[in-house]
Design a protein around this motif. Structure first.
Motif, short mmCIF file in Angstrom:
data_model
loop_
_atom_site.label_atom_id
_atom_site.label_comp_id
_atom_site.label_asym_id
_atom_site.label_seq_id
_atom_site.Cartn_x
_atom_site.Cartn_y
_atom_site.Cartn_z
N PHE A 283 128.80 71.24 107.32
CA PHE A 283 127.77 70.85 108.29
C PHE A 283 127.23 72.08 109.00
N GLY A 284 125.93 72.03 109.31
CA GLY A 284 125.31 73.13 110.03
C GLY A 284 125.65 73.10 111.51
N HIS B 14 127.70 70.51 100.85
CA HIS B 14 128.57 69.37 101.17
C HIS B 14 129.86 69.92 101.78
N PHE B 15 130.73 69.01 102.27
CA PHE B 15 132.00 69.47 102.82
C PHE B 15 133.17 69.26 101.86
N PHE C 45 131.97 49.15 99.55
CA PHE C 45 130.93 49.10 98.52
C PHE C 45 129.55 49.42 99.07
N GLY C 46 129.31 49.10 100.35
CA GLY C 46 128.03 49.44 100.95
C GLY C 46 127.80 50.94 100.98
N THR C 47 128.80 51.71 101.41
CA THR C 47 128.65 53.17 101.48
C THR C 47 128.66 53.80 100.09
N GLY D 80 123.80 62.10 102.41
CA GLY D 80 125.05 61.95 101.66
C GLY D 80 126.25 62.43 102.44
N LYS D 81 126.10 63.50 103.22
CA LYS D 81 127.22 64.01 104.01
C LYS D 81 127.69 62.97 105.03
N VAL D 82 126.71 62.37 105.71
CA VAL D 82 127.04 61.36 106.74
C VAL D 82 127.71 60.16 106.09
#
Length: 316
Positions: free
Chosen positions: A22-23, A181-182, A257-259, A276-278
């Motif tokens: 993350f920035g 990404h992390f 399944f939603g995420t 995508g990170k969140v």
């Protein structure tokens, strides 16, 4: 890094990756570190507690809790595959992960997350058999059958993981080694690959879409029959107990399944990595943390088992 000359052009193939994460400045990184650490500690404690309670309390030695114990184990493991390294990188200047380390992280994350998807389908089938066919339930869902179902879920997870990891790391990474990404995941890795990723994208969306649709179909059919059976019940107390048990499972299914659908099974997911990170934080940290709470707070048997364990500990 190694250098390969091809068609008179020098290409640099990286052996290390940099996880950009993350920035933000030092204060932002410190805040995110605190949030990640708190979520991870609750995840570890909650899932370990669920495993201990179900193992020690003989009243919870039933198929439903056998599957729930395996769910807690999966949540604990796949969160641990990612979070410790992410925590270390918040204050790291290099944020480097080796090629082998990245491939290993992707393999185990994909294995455990896919296995969890299949296990949620198995848990829906278990509730269907328990509610709709109670007389056949002890025979159909015997210990050996439950073990085979869990092993089948792991085999399905392993198959998907082998395919995704092998196809992803057969790509050349020569344009950049900075992963937006992390942790190491397929979409951000495809972004920095300098080869043709069309087959990889097709495999990602195709296999993940097939798994999501297939498992969701099993869950919907199971709960369709369960709802019909519940409506035929004459006992109000029986209805409430069934709704409480099934409601916990449906909450976990919807969150997971939603995420996963947002991240892997919709067109354009690879391009929108900030989103995508969140989303990834939800299924790597938030959902593994919430599952023990969902199943304990809404389940009378688990709450009673926790109380008995606490009383036994106080008496020692």
């Amino acid at each position: 890094m190694s250098i390969l000359v091809n068609e008179n052009l020098s290409k640099v193939y990286f052996q290390d990756f940099v996880l950009e994460g993350f920035g933000g400045g030092l204060e932002t990184q410190a805040m995110l570190f605190t949030v990640f650490l708190a979520l991870y500690m609750v995840t570890v404690l909650g899932n370990i507690l669920m495993i201990i309670v179900i193992t020690l309390d003989a009243r919870l030695h039933s198929p439903m809790y056998f599957f729930l114990k395996n769910l807690s184990f999966l949540d604990l493991c796949y969160s641990s595959v990612i979070t410790p390294n992410a925590l270390a990188n918040f204050f790291s200047s290099s944020k480097i992960i080796t090629f082998a380390g990245c491939a290993t992280q992707l393999f185990f994350f994909s294995l455990l997350a896919t296995t969890e998807a299949f296990l949620l389908g198995v848990m829906a089938y278990d509730r269907f058999m328990a509610i709709c066919s109670p007389l056949r339930y002890p025979i159909t869902m015997c210990q050996s059958a439950c073990t085979r179902l869990v092993l089948g879920a792991y085999c399905g997870g392993c198959l998907n993981s082998v395919v995704q990891t092998s196809f992803t790391f057969h790509l050349p990474f020569c344009s950049s080694n900075r992963i937006n990404h992390f942790f190491c995941d397929v979409p951000p890795l495809l972004q920095i690959a300098c080869g043709n990723t069309a087959i990889n994208e097709l495999l990602l969306f195709g296999i993940c879409g097939l798994i999501i649709v297939g498992v969701t179909f099993v869950i919907l059919i199971s709960y369709g029959y369960i709802i019909v059976t519940i409506l035929r019940m004459s006992s109000g107390a029986g209805r409430r107990k069934v709704f409480s048990t099934c409601g916990s499972h449906m909450t976990a299914v919807t969150l997971f399944f939603g995420t996963v659908f947002v991240m892997y099974a919709q067109p354009g997911a690879i391009e929108s990595m900030e989103q995508g990170k969140v989303v990834s934080v939800f299924y790597t940290l938030v959902i593994p943390m919430l599952n023990p709470l969902i199943y304990s707070l809404r389940n009378k048997d688990v709450k009673e088992a926790l109380w008995r364990l606490g009383q036994k500990h106080m008496a020692m």
